[in-house]
Design an enzyme around this catalytic site. Structure first.
Site, PDB file in Angstrom:
ATOM      1  N   HIS A 139      37.551  53.508  43.979  1.00 44.77           N
ATOM      2  CA  HIS A 139      37.212  54.573  43.036  1.00 44.77           C
ATOM      3  C   HIS A 139      35.712  54.513  42.788  1.00 44.77           C
ATOM      4  O   HIS A 139      35.184  53.480  42.368  1.00 44.77           O
ATOM      5  CB  HIS A 139      37.967  54.421  41.716  1.00 44.77           C
ATOM      6  N   CYS A 140      35.032  55.622  43.044  1.00 44.73           N
ATOM      7  CA  CYS A 140      33.577  55.667  42.904  1.00 44.73           C
ATOM      8  C   CYS A 140      33.193  56.496  41.688  1.00 44.73           C
ATOM      9  O   CYS A 140      33.447  57.703  41.653  1.00 44.73           O
ATOM     10  CB  CYS A 140      32.943  56.263  44.166  1.00 44.73           C
ATOM     11  N   PRO A 141      32.586  55.890  40.678  1.00 48.53           N
ATOM     12  CA  PRO A 141      32.191  56.657  39.490  1.00 48.53           C
ATOM     13  C   PRO A 141      31.092  57.675  39.785  1.00 48.53           C
ATOM     14  O   PRO A 141      30.974  58.678  39.075  1.00 48.53           O
ATOM     15  CB  PRO A 141      31.705  55.580  38.513  1.00 48.53           C
ATOM     16  N   ASN A 148      35.615  60.187  41.383  1.00 52.24           N
ATOM     17  CA  ASN A 148      36.859  60.388  42.118  1.00 52.24           C
ATOM     18  C   ASN A 148      37.148  59.157  42.965  1.00 52.24           C
ATOM     19  O   ASN A 148      36.263  58.336  43.208  1.00 52.24           O
ATOM     20  CB  ASN A 148      36.749  61.613  43.030  1.00 52.24           C
TER      21      ASN A 148
END
Length: 313
Positions: A170-172, A176
């Site tokens: 999960h990439c802030p 997403n």
């Protein structure tokens, strides 16, 4: 760690005479018993709808990303290119930088607003499981957090609150998950950010040399102190993002070539899927066959409608 008894609560068994000879624990701990399921069956109901994660941290990080790109755009245009006496230099570099920046932001938007491969939420109902017509001894694993039938290579994201197929992380910064459906856009985002960072650094070096040779009052429409501060900040931003996105780009390409997600590498999960060549893995993410559309964030790759997934323990 869940005990075998608790683990079995999240597993639905096929009823039949062959399954009665062994205990429930032995059935739910047999990972080789898999059920091929068409990809269309587990396609998220939100696949055609707008996908956006309402996470405060992710939204702030995404806004910061766009603001940093706009800052670089401002410095490149109004501090370095427009005051330049060389028209050809300004046109060529301005066109190249703006094109890369546009592709970077478009890739970011696609990565953020594309369903990463979410498994339908709440489909682990008794009626739906019975409709799968499980054979005796076959089992399906249900995610207790989002109440969904969990296919092989899917992991639950605590931020998205969904199980994501082939979830890498999960990439802030894109607010997403990076998963099966949006990995291409995330790779393009990191690539284009790295390219505009490198391009900006090169232009900063040339502009400093130009200002040292010429009068500082003529090489920029801003005062000399303001020009120096703006260029140093851009240099720091470009260097930082060049290193960060280059590492992420290399990590993602390696993950694609080995067909092993970041979570699978971190957990050292046992490989239970067919091994393919690096080129086949690249085409599975970016599309068939190779073309310039691989580098376009506006092209949606065909991930293979004929693929099947396995519901496993």
């Amino acid at each position: 760690m869940k005990s075998p008894v608790h683990r079995c609560r999240d597993v639905e068994h096929g009823r039949g005479r062959s399954g009665s000879g062994s205990g429930g624990t032995s059935n739910c701990l047999q990972p080789e018993q898999r059920i091929p399921i068409s990809k269309d069956v587990i396609t998220s109901s939100s696949a055609s709808a707008m996908w956006f994660i309402r996470d405060a941290c992710g939204i702030i990080c995404a806004v910061i990303t766009w603001l940093l790109v706009f800052y670089a755009e401002f410095v490149v245009l109004f501090v370095m290119l427009l005051p330049s006496k060389n028209l050809t230099y300004s046109i060529v570099n301005g066109t190249l930088f703006n094109t890369l920046a546009f592709l970077a932001l478009a890739s970011h938007l696609r990565a953020m607003c594309t369903d990463p491969g979410a498994v339908p939420k709440g489909n682990a109902t008794k009626e739906y499981i019975e409709s799968l017509q499980l054979k005796p001894g076959q089992v399906v694993y249900k995610c207790p957090k989002c109440c969904s039938i969990k296919p092989d290579r899917a992991h639950h994201c605590s931020v998205c609150k969904r199980c994501i197929r082939k979830m890498d992380h999960h990439c802030p910064w894109v607010n997403n998950c990076v998963g099966e459906n949006n990995q291409k856009y995330f790779v393009l985002f990191t690539m284009y950010i790295a390219l505009i960072s490198l391009h900006a650094l090169i232009m900063v070096v040339f502009h400093f040399l130009y200002c040292f040779e010429d009068d500082w009052t003529k090489c920029s429409s801003f005062s000399p102190p303001a020009t120096v501060i703006l260029l140093i900040l851009l240099c720091f931003e470009g260097l930082l993002f060049l290193i960060f996105t280059s590492v992420m780009f290399g990590t993602q390409v390696h993950s694609i070539c080995t067909d092993e997600t970041g979570i699978e590498q971190l957990k050292k999960e046992e490989r239970r899927w067919a091994k393919k060549t690096k080129w086949m893995n690249m085409r599975a993410v970016f599309g068939h066959p190779f073309s310039l559309l691989w580098f376009s964030p506006f092209s949606t790759p065909d991930h293979g409608k004929a693929e099947t997934y396995q519901y496993v323990v």
